[in-house]
Design a protein around this motif. Sequence first.
Motif, PDB file in Angstrom:
ATOM      1  N   HIS A 154      46.196  98.589   9.026  1.00 46.98           N
ATOM      2  CA  HIS A 154      46.397  97.146   8.966  1.00 46.98           C
ATOM      3  C   HIS A 154      45.274  96.703   7.909  1.00 46.98           C
ATOM      4  N   VAL A 155      45.244  96.074   6.955  1.00 51.58           N
ATOM      5  CA  VAL A 155      44.368  95.498   6.033  1.00 51.58           C
ATOM      6  C   VAL A 155      44.507  94.253   5.837  1.00 51.58           C
ATOM      7  N   GLU A 156      43.333  93.294   5.938  1.00 51.23           N
ATOM      8  CA  GLU A 156      43.366  92.110   5.551  1.00 51.23           C
ATOM      9  C   GLU A 156      42.210  91.681   4.890  1.00 51.23           C
ATOM     10  N   ILE A 157      42.307  90.951   3.593  1.00 54.60           N
ATOM     11  CA  ILE A 157      41.259  90.318   3.392  1.00 54.60           C
ATOM     12  C   ILE A 157      41.208  88.668   3.606  1.00 54.60           C
ATOM     13  N   GLN A 158      39.983  88.718   4.501  1.00 57.69           N
ATOM     14  CA  GLN A 158      40.197  87.307   5.269  1.00 57.69           C
ATOM     15  C   GLN A 158      39.791  86.266   4.327  1.00 57.69           C
ATOM     16  N   TYR A 159      38.908  86.623   3.239  1.00 61.95           N
ATOM     17  CA  TYR A 159      38.688  85.524   2.160  1.00 61.95           C
ATOM     18  C   TYR A 159      37.879  86.788   1.108  1.00 61.95           C
ATOM     19  N   GLY A 160      37.853  86.117  -0.191  1.00 64.38           N
ATOM     20  CA  GLY A 160      37.453  86.727  -1.103  1.00 64.38           C
ATOM     21  C   GLY A 160      37.764  86.213  -2.526  1.00 64.38           C
ATOM     22  N   LYS A 161      36.995  86.601  -3.594  1.00 61.51           N
ATOM     23  CA  LYS A 161      37.270  86.235  -4.856  1.00 61.51           C
ATOM     24  C   LYS A 161      37.204  87.204  -5.977  1.00 61.51           C
ATOM     25  N   ASP A 162      36.031  87.976  -5.941  1.00 58.66           N
ATOM     26  CA  ASP A 162      36.026  89.203  -6.674  1.00 58.66           C
ATOM     27  C   ASP A 162      36.663  90.458  -6.352  1.00 58.66           C
ATOM     28  N   ALA A 163      37.566  90.789  -7.228  1.00 57.45           N
ATOM     29  CA  ALA A 163      38.433  91.702  -7.169  1.00 57.45           C
ATOM     30  C   ALA A 163      37.809  93.124  -6.867  1.00 57.45           C
ATOM     31  N   HIS A 164      36.512  93.272  -7.387  1.00 52.32           N
ATOM     32  CA  HIS A 164      35.678  94.744  -7.344  1.00 52.32           C
ATOM     33  C   HIS A 164      35.331  94.711  -5.859  1.00 52.32           C
ATOM     34  N   HIS A 165      34.832  93.477  -5.354  1.00 49.82           N
ATOM     35  CA  HIS A 165      34.360  93.340  -4.061  1.00 49.82           C
ATOM     36  C   HIS A 165      35.496  93.549  -2.939  1.00 49.82           C
ATOM     37  N   MET A 166      36.509  92.992  -3.179  1.00 49.13           N
ATOM     38  CA  MET A 166      37.739  93.003  -2.180  1.00 49.13           C
ATOM     39  C   MET A 166      38.147  94.643  -1.979  1.00 49.13           C
ATOM     40  N   ALA A 167      38.347  95.393  -3.260  1.00 45.61           N
ATOM     41  CA  ALA A 167      38.671  96.782  -3.330  1.00 45.61           C
ATOM     42  C   ALA A 167      37.588  97.532  -2.539  1.00 45.61           C
ATOM     43  N   GLU A 168      36.321  97.238  -2.765  1.00 44.96           N
ATOM     44  CA  GLU A 168      35.252  97.959  -1.988  1.00 44.96           C
ATOM     45  C   GLU A 168      35.180  97.729  -0.877  1.00 44.96           C
ATOM     46  N   ALA A 169      35.475  96.549  -0.199  1.00 38.76           N
ATOM     47  CA  ALA A 169      35.378  96.226   1.209  1.00 38.76           C
ATOM     48  C   ALA A 169      36.422  96.995   1.989  1.00 38.76           C
TER      49      ALA A 169
END
Length: 198
Positions: A154-169
């Motif tokens: 299970h993966v959830e981006i709770q919040y974010g804007k930068d695509a690189h940062h979201m993928a890396e996280a």
Amino acid sequence: MSAPRTSKQHRKTAETDIRLELNVDGTGVSEIKTGIGFFDHMLTLFAKHGLFDLKIHAKGDTEVDFHHTVEDTGIVLGNAFREALGAKTGITRYGHMLLPMDETLAQVAVDLSGRAFTVFRAPERVDTIGIGFHFQLVEEFVRGFANAILANVHVEIQYGKDAHHMAEAIFKGLARSLDHATKVDPRVTGVPSTKDVL
């Protein structure tokens, strides 16, 4: 001394040719060559933060797009973990991570249950990363991996804007979650399931 939890995989299709070596109980050493710069970066940090020794040499039809290489690498990596873990005797089984990356917060949870299921929640219409790496490819990688390793992921981006940062996280969170889920707990007899099989 328990047997080393390692795997060597080779998967060749009309679209990709992937060779992979994995040591679950490594130190984070990696050699990644997929022909996709950003994907190499993600897999390198996956190994580093999960403390997995990982070698991947992948050739794919990147002149078409990156989809086949990314998805198939997820499948081969999942196959490698499944083989390396064997009967999963003594493992923790579950792992989760809440991982910040600047403005982004990702949550990843893993259950090495023997059942494949993926939940992936992220913002819609995320920017392309670099040259041609669509954020949607991250979900394809996760889904291919979960299906092959036979795990709930299970993966959830709770919040974010930068695509690189979201993928890396996501990649870091998956690595940390797997590191915990694959650890051997000396208190566990057999496998951590009332079914006695995972």
